[in-house]
Scaffold this active site. Structure first.
Site, mmCIF file in Angstrom:
data_model
loop_
_atom_site.group_PDB
_atom_site.id
_atom_site.type_symbol
_atom_site.label_atom_id
_atom_site.label_comp_id
_atom_site.label_asym_id
_atom_site.label_seq_id
_atom_site.Cartn_x
_atom_site.Cartn_y
_atom_site.Cartn_z
ATOM 1 N N LYS A 5 -8.500 -1.231 1.178
ATOM 2 C CA LYS A 5 -9.519 -1.540 2.186
ATOM 3 C C LYS A 5 -10.482 -2.539 1.574
ATOM 4 O O LYS A 5 -11.107 -2.267 0.547
ATOM 5 C CB LYS A 5 -10.255 -0.268 2.603
ATOM 6 C CG LYS A 5 -11.185 -0.422 3.777
ATOM 7 C CD LYS A 5 -10.470 -0.888 5.026
ATOM 8 C CE LYS A 5 -9.495 0.117 5.573
ATOM 9 N NZ LYS A 5 -8.874 -0.375 6.833
ATOM 10 N N GLU A 33 0.804 -1.224 0.000
ATOM 11 C CA GLU A 33 0.000 0.000 0.000
ATOM 12 C C GLU A 33 0.837 1.274 0.000
ATOM 13 O O GLU A 33 1.725 1.458 0.847
ATOM 14 C CB GLU A 33 -0.942 0.024 1.213
ATOM 15 C CG GLU A 33 -1.851 1.248 1.237
ATOM 16 C CD GLU A 33 -2.979 1.138 2.245
ATOM 17 O OE1 GLU A 33 -3.673 2.145 2.466
ATOM 18 O OE2 GLU A 33 -3.171 0.045 2.823
#
Length: 397
Positions: free
Chosen positions: A224, A208
């Site tokens: 997410k 990420e």
């Protein structure tokens, strides 16, 4: 692992390849440390401003990120590793730092690197690596109770979403760096690598992007939403209204974070809810970008984006308050930032899928975002699925 001898001089068991996440690939075999600065809360001051000033004093000027960087000099300065813990990020955001760090690590570290014409030889293969049983900082029931507490806070209107993170530690013997390097080599680790200091080391396999500066634009890629990497898991992730709602909340939060740093009207969502693979998991990722405003410095950037919204929740400050109240152990090296900075270039990963070693223990963390629709048992299972590849990479071979 770097150690300080009784005479105060740092000793190395063997020469090691510098493998900082996001460091230039073509430079890694020629990097040599030139200067180092570490910060702990007892040191006082604003760590973001102090980091920016330290970098400038050693040739890495990041006072105006809109200014183009100088041409890379393969014979001179290369850039610097930058690490910011979750607790330091909370302080920069004006929130409580939460429980104490379970690992003996600095909260901020900056290491400036130059180039050497004589790369170090490869370190010899490590022998005798032993890792004990993992001791969890909370039971599955306590984890599930924390999820229920977040749902109650959402029901009261205090927050919309809170990321809840658990911790585990294991005793070790031997050199932890080869194990941490295996972690950094996991498939899908956009920010794979290690960073070491005197008596500590961090291994990162994060996919990420917390924040990247490229071509005058700031970019963040929040992740997410997680499912097993099967055809059914992928279909389930795309179909989940809960996961999409959770994801969009964080995208909106990240848009707001970048808007504080951007030229007016330049924030955009370039990609929304793209499903990508990390090890044995599908994860949903979006890309948000904005044109960097004139005069924006590194310290401003860190205050705006740390800690990352995908590991806090929304609203960010309210979520951080809940995290500080619920989590019994600090987040340490996880849920912070680690990567590379240089004039005209910033590339910091969010330290999910991250482990840290101190003098005698290895530490790991994992969690997930909680919304009103979260099922406590499912959230506990998701955290276990995220930490399983990390623990497997660290295990003796």
């Amino acid at each position: 692992m770097r150690k300080i001898g009784p005479d105060g001089v740092e000793t190395l068991p063997s020469a090691r390849l510098i493998d900082v996440p996001a460091a230039p690939a073509l430079c890694r075999r020629t990097l040599v440390e030139r200067a180092r600065w570490e910060w702990r809360p007892a040191d006082g001051g604003d760590p973001a401003a102090l980091a920016e000033d330290f970098l400038a004093a050693h040739g890495v000027a990041l006072h105006d990120l809109a200014r183009p960087g100088a041409r890379h000099d393969p014979g001179g300065l290369c850039g610097a590793a930058l690490y910011v813990s979750a607790a330091a990020g909370a302080l920069l955001a004006g929130a409580a730092p939460g429980a104490a760090n379970p690992a003996d690590l600095p909260e901020v570290a900056v290491v400036v690197y130059g180039h050497t014409p004589t790369p170090p030889p490869a370190a010899p293969a490590a022998a005798g690596w032993w890792l004990g049983d993992w001791a969890e900082s909370w039971t599955p029931r306590q984890h599930a109770d924390a999820v229920r507490a977040v749902r109650a806070a959402i029901g009261r209107g205090n927050v919309y979403q809170v990321n809840v993170v658990g911790h585990a530690a294991a005793r070790y013997a031997g050199d932890p760096l080869p194990a941490l390097a295996r972690l950094g080599a996991l498939p899908g680790a956009r920010y794979g690598g290690t960073l070491t200091g005197a008596g500590w080391a961090i291994g990162c396999a994060s996919p990420e992007t917390l924040v990247e500066l490229a071509g005058g634009r700031l970019i963040t890629r929040p992740i997410k939403g997680t499912r097993p990497a099967t055809a059914a898991g992928r279909a389930e992730l795309f179909a989940s209204a809960k996961e999409r709602a959770e994801h969009v909340m964080i995208v909106d939060l990240e848009r707001n974070d970048l808007a504080r740093l951007a030229r007016t009207g330049t924030v955009r969502v370039d990609e929304l809810f793209a499903v990508r693979r990390w090890c044995d998991l599908w994860q949903a990722e979006s890309t948000v970008s904005a044109a960097v405003a004139d005069g924006l410095g590194l310290a401003d950037l860190l205050r705006a984006v740390c800690p990352g919204g995908s590991v806090t929740g929304a609203p960010k400050l309210a979520a951080l308050d809940r995290i500080a109240a619920l989590e019994p152990v600090g987040r340490g090296a996880s849920m912070g930032a680690l990567g590379w900075v240089a004039p005209g270039r910033i590339d910091l990963g969010l330290t999910i899928r991250t482990a840290a070693a101190d003098g005698d223990r290895m530490h790991v963390w994992a969690g997930g975002g909680i919304t009103w629709d979260s099922d406590p048992d499912a959230e506990v299972a998701e955290a276990a699925a995220k930490t399983a590849p990390v623990r497997a990479a660290l295990a003796p071979r």
